[in-house]
Design a protein around this motif. Structure first.
Motif, PDB file in Angstrom:
ATOM      1  N   THR A   1     -32.731 139.974 -10.573  1.00  0.00           N
ATOM      2  CA  THR A   1     -33.970 140.586 -11.059  1.00  0.00           C
ATOM      3  C   THR A   1     -35.055 139.519 -11.114  1.00  0.00           C
ATOM      4  OG1 THR A   1     -33.391 140.162 -13.364  1.00  0.00           O
ATOM      5  CG2 THR A   1     -32.835 142.329 -12.500  1.00  0.00           C
ATOM      6  N   LEU A   2     -36.295 139.976 -11.034  1.00  0.00           N
ATOM      7  CA  LEU A   2     -37.453 139.103 -11.132  1.00  0.00           C
ATOM      8  C   LEU A   2     -38.404 139.743 -12.128  1.00  0.00           C
ATOM      9  CD1 LEU A   2     -38.930 136.605 -10.008  1.00  0.00           C
ATOM     10  CD2 LEU A   2     -39.947 138.107  -8.295  1.00  0.00           C
ATOM     11  N   ASP A   3     -38.814 138.981 -13.134  1.00  0.00           N
ATOM     12  CA  ASP A   3     -39.648 139.531 -14.194  1.00  0.00           C
ATOM     13  C   ASP A   3     -40.839 138.612 -14.445  1.00  0.00           C
ATOM     14  OD1 ASP A   3     -40.383 141.235 -16.349  1.00  0.00           O
ATOM     15  OD2 ASP A   3     -39.432 139.858 -17.755  1.00  0.00           O
ATOM     16  N   ILE A  41     -33.418 135.703  -4.377  1.00  0.00           N
ATOM     17  CA  ILE A  41     -33.245 135.633  -5.830  1.00  0.00           C
ATOM     18  C   ILE A  41     -31.867 136.182  -6.155  1.00  0.00           C
ATOM     19  CG2 ILE A  41     -34.085 136.467  -8.055  1.00  0.00           C
ATOM     20  CD1 ILE A  41     -36.883 136.571  -6.712  1.00  0.00           C
ATOM     21  N   LYS A  42     -30.982 135.307  -6.650  1.00  0.00           N
ATOM     22  CA  LYS A  42     -29.614 135.704  -6.939  1.00  0.00           C
ATOM     23  C   LYS A  42     -29.356 135.819  -8.432  1.00  0.00           C
ATOM     24  CE  LYS A  42     -26.368 134.182  -4.058  1.00  0.00           C
ATOM     25  NZ  LYS A  42     -25.470 133.233  -3.394  1.00  0.00           N
ATOM     26  N   TYR A  81     -37.410 134.653 -14.563  1.00  0.00           N
ATOM     27  CA  TYR A  81     -38.731 134.903 -15.138  1.00  0.00           C
ATOM     28  C   TYR A  81     -39.796 134.081 -14.423  1.00  0.00           C
ATOM     29  CZ  TYR A  81     -36.742 137.250 -19.203  1.00  0.00           C
ATOM     30  OH  TYR A  81     -36.091 138.128 -20.036  1.00  0.00           O
ATOM     31  N   ILE A  82     -40.979 134.673 -14.280  1.00  0.00           N
ATOM     32  CA  ILE A  82     -42.146 133.948 -13.793  1.00  0.00           C
ATOM     33  C   ILE A  82     -42.939 133.579 -15.036  1.00  0.00           C
ATOM     34  CG2 ILE A  82     -44.229 134.048 -12.396  1.00  0.00           C
ATOM     35  CD1 ILE A  82     -42.859 136.320 -10.809  1.00  0.00           C
ATOM     36  N   VAL A 115     -33.977 140.214  -3.096  1.00  0.00           N
ATOM     37  CA  VAL A 115     -33.334 140.120  -4.403  1.00  0.00           C
ATOM     38  C   VAL A 115     -31.909 140.648  -4.254  1.00  0.00           C
ATOM     39  CG1 VAL A 115     -33.449 140.810  -6.815  1.00  0.00           C
ATOM     40  CG2 VAL A 115     -35.567 140.455  -5.535  1.00  0.00           C
ATOM     41  N   ALA A 116     -30.936 139.828  -4.642  1.00  0.00           N
ATOM     42  CA  ALA A 116     -29.535 140.233  -4.570  1.00  0.00           C
ATOM     43  C   ALA A 116     -29.306 141.467  -5.435  1.00  0.00           C
ATOM     44  CB  ALA A 116     -28.634 139.089  -5.026  1.00  0.00           C
TER      45      ALA A 116
END
Length: 67
Positions: free
Chosen positions: A50-52, A24-25, A30-31, A45-46
């Motif tokens: 971020t992953l939300d 994930i760059k 968002y999921i 994750v770079a």
């Protein structure tokens, strides 16, 4: 595989056998749909990524496709 966009449709991440299956760059990913992550999948994750999990998505997420 690099994830660069929001997850907006039901998606399954599968183990590819690589040292890093998914990267994930994006500064914000968002999921917004069901995300199934199979056992053994490596997600990195770079530094600026971020992953939300979107709080407005009511479909839920379950490990390994379980309800």
């Amino acid at each position: 595989m690099t994830i660069t966009e929001d997850i907006t449709i039901p998606t399954r991440l599968s183990d590819t056998g690589a040292a890093c299956d998914y990267l994930i760059k994006s500064s914000l990913t968002y999921i917004r749909s069901t995300l199934t992550i199979d056992p053994g999948v490596v997600i990195k994750v770079a530094q600026d990524g971020t992953l939300d999990a979107a709080s407005d998505y009511s479909g839920g997420a379950a490990p390994n496709g379980s309800p």
